[in-house]
Design an enzyme around this catalytic site. Structure first.
Site, PDB file in Angstrom:
ATOM      1  N   SER A 108       0.849  -1.221  -0.070  1.00 11.42           N
ATOM      2  CA  SER A 108      -0.095   0.427  -0.006  1.00 11.42           C
ATOM      3  C   SER A 108       0.776   1.041   0.105  1.00 11.42           C
ATOM      4  O   SER A 108       1.079   1.411  -0.517  1.00 11.42           O
ATOM      5  CB  SER A 108      -1.180  -0.129   1.591  1.00 11.42           C
ATOM      6  OG  SER A 108      -1.862   1.290   1.045  1.00 11.42           O
TER       7      SER A 108
ATOM      8  N   ASP B 215      -1.783   5.954  -4.321  1.00 13.40           N
ATOM      9  CA  ASP B 215      -1.357   5.361  -3.482  1.00 13.40           C
ATOM     10  C   ASP B 215      -0.781   4.075  -4.547  1.00 13.40           C
ATOM     11  O   ASP B 215      -1.083   4.011  -5.317  1.00 13.40           O
ATOM     12  CB  ASP B 215      -1.599   4.590  -2.212  1.00 13.40           C
ATOM     13  CG  ASP B 215      -2.393   3.886  -2.446  1.00 13.40           C
ATOM     14  OD1 ASP B 215      -3.467   4.172  -3.335  1.00 13.40           O
ATOM     15  OD2 ASP B 215      -2.771   2.985  -1.129  1.00 13.40           O
TER      16      ASP B 215
ATOM     17  N   ASP C  88      -1.447   0.860  -4.907  1.00 14.54           N
ATOM     18  CA  ASP C  88      -2.391   0.482  -5.214  1.00 14.54           C
ATOM     19  C   ASP C  88      -3.289   0.721  -5.316  1.00 14.54           C
ATOM     20  O   ASP C  88      -3.699  -0.210  -5.969  1.00 14.54           O
ATOM     21  CB  ASP C  88      -2.614  -0.964  -3.762  1.00 14.54           C
ATOM     22  CG  ASP C  88      -3.346  -0.578  -2.955  1.00 14.54           C
ATOM     23  OD1 ASP C  88      -2.609   0.581  -2.534  1.00 14.54           O
ATOM     24  OD2 ASP C  88      -3.132  -1.352  -2.534  1.00 14.54           O
TER      25      ASP C  88
ATOM     26  N   ASP D  90      -5.845   2.521  -4.103  1.00 14.74           N
ATOM     27  CA  ASP D  90      -7.074   2.079  -3.199  1.00 14.74           C
ATOM     28  C   ASP D  90      -7.336   3.268  -1.949  1.00 14.74           C
ATOM     29  O   ASP D  90      -8.716   3.273  -1.088  1.00 14.74           O
ATOM     30  CB  ASP D  90      -7.518   1.096  -2.212  1.00 14.74           C
ATOM     31  CG  ASP D  90      -6.210   0.776  -1.238  1.00 14.74           C
ATOM     32  OD1 ASP D  90      -5.531   1.257  -1.300  1.00 14.74           O
ATOM     33  OD2 ASP D  90      -6.056  -0.591  -1.284  1.00 14.74           O
TER      34      ASP D  90
END
Length: 462
Positions: free
Chosen positions: A106, A250, A252, A254
């Site tokens: 993340s 970010d 990834d 999400d």
């Protein structure tokens, strides 16, 4: 260097000693435990797991280890390669898979990586499921398949396009209004997979896109957490390009943050507020966020005639409460949008499409839109305690101290005052109490945090 094993997955820094860091052996061990748990749950002849990763330098190595571990358990793997967390989440049910694994840490720096684990709905595992996987891993309860029963790996690199197709099919995405608005948007994807997905989405929406840090090579040019202090390049380019707004995600994809046309941050807490405002203006319903998110969502929800509830911190808790209350939109104040119309997971592609629809329909600048929402300011502090102190007892004492105020105790102690709130949570790994506050001004939020710290120190005699 660190390895953190929790009910939500395993994450750590690459390299170092087995059991202390996320080494190849740790990745294999935890992937095997997930595969064994999945087979114990599903009891069927053939098993399928979707696997995708962000663009971290270690991603390909970790993904190959994870996929081939699953193959060794007789599980078939759908390899999405470079992907996003929400893309893997929607791929799991589309592939009729038994689960999914996302290789991403993340917003953590580049030396980190992690295995995020999904169920057959493409949703994160709950606490009991995660605990069982930890137990399997710790006790080495793995039996692998014989040579004639190995799984196979099938590559499918179409899912980012499929994800975009699904976003554009959502009835509330006003493609025509967005195209007519002739937006110019600057995108900072911190050199990860958002640099693939977000520009492709904007192109499909007819938006002129200026890219910065969109090369998916895992070489993060700044701290990958999308906070104001890390987005100075984006701010400068938005102003230079005379863009309507900036978009940051970010690694990834999400977490989603917007920047207005002046280069000022829209506010990560207000990503969800704006998207919920748009959805609620079209569809009556309820909302959910976690207890540490802004009160502005409650204000906006009630303005539209809906009801708002707060969950314990953590995406799986938000989703559980959304299902219980039939919430039509929810998420977390860190820029995570959960819109069940598509799936129960934080999704920046959904957030971008909803936000641009709102901006296009209201025909106003990004800064003018921000000015329509209640203005709250947050403070985040922590107090470190001596290891021998009973943190639970301290929180109980604070609960007693504020028993005449509105209290919520499902996740630490939250006290709601008329104009502000404070949320106290203990760390699961160290003797720390985290203190989150919100008030009508930054000075008030900070002062409330200092007041609470003083009270805790008095109770603990420190």
């Amino acid at each position: 260097m660190t390895l953190i094993k929790s009910i939500s997955g395993i994450r750590g820094t690459i390299g170092g000693k087995v059991g202390d860091n996320l080494t190849p052996i740790d990745a294999v061990k935890f992937a095997a435990a997930y595969g064994v748990w999945l087979k114990d749950q599903r009891h069927k002849e053939n098993y399928r797991v979707v696997v995708g990763r962000d663009a971290r330098i270690s991603g390909e190595m970790i993904q190959n280890l994870v996929m081939n571990t699953l193959v060794g358990l007789g599980i078939h793997v759908i390899d999405l390669g470079l992907s996003t967390t929400p893309t893997v989440e929607i791929a799991v049910p589309m592939e009729h898979a038994d689960g999914g694994i996302i290789l991403t840490a993340s917003h953590n720096p580049k030396q980190w990586n992690a295995l995020k684990l999904l169920n057959s709905n493409g949703e994160f595992l709950n606490g009991a499921e995660g605990a069982k996987i930890l137990e399997i891993a710790e006790n080495d309860q793995m039996t692998f398949s014989e040579v004639d029963n190995l799984g196979i790996i099938t590559k499918n690199d179409a899912y980012i396009d499929i994800h975009i197709d699904e976003v554009l099919k959502m009835p509330l995405v006003n493609k025509q209004a967005i195209a007519n608005a002739k937006f110019k948007v600057v995108v900072d994807a911190v050199n990860s997979t958002g640099g693939i997905a977000i520009p492709l989405l904007l192109e499909r929406l007819g938006v002129e896109t200026v890219k910065i840090h969109c090369e998916p090579n895992g070489d993060f040019p700044h701290n990958p957490e999308p906070l104001k202090e890390h987005l100075t390049d984006l701010s400068a380019l938005v102003v230079k390009e005379r863009a309507h707004l900036g978009v940051a995600v970010d690694p990834d994809v999400d977490r989603l943050v917007f920047m207005d046309e002046t280069g000022e941050i829209f506010g990560e807490e207000y990503t969800l507020v704006a998207c919920a405002d748009y959805v609620l203006s079209k569809t009556a319903g309820n909302t959910v966020s976690n207890m540490s998110s802004t009160r502005a969502l409650k204000d906006v929800t009630e303005k539209h005639g809906g009801s708002y509830e707060a969950s314990a911190v953590g995406e799986v808790n938000v989703v559980e409460l959304m299902k219980k209350t039939n919430a039509i939109i929810g998420g977390e104040g860190n820029g995570g949008i959960i819109y069940p119309e598509l799936h129960y997971g934080r999704d920046s592609l959904v957030g971008v499409a909803l936000f641009l629809s709102l901006l296009a329909e209201r025909e106003m600048t990004t800064s003018a839109l921000r000015a329509t929402y209640p203005n709250y300011f947050m403070g985040k502090k922590k107090i470190e305690l001596t290891p021998g102190l009973d943190v639970d007892a301290i929180l109980k004492a604070m609960e007693e101290r504020y028993k005449n105020e509105k209290l919520t105790t499902i996740d630490g102690v939250k006290v709601d005052f008329s104009e502000s709130w404070v949320h106290l949570r203990k760390s699961n790994t160290e003797p720390i109490i985290r203190i989150y506050t919100e008030a009508p001004s930054q000075n008030e939020a900070d002062a409330l945090g200092e007041k609470i710290i003083s009270e805790i120190k008095a109770i603990a005699n420190i």
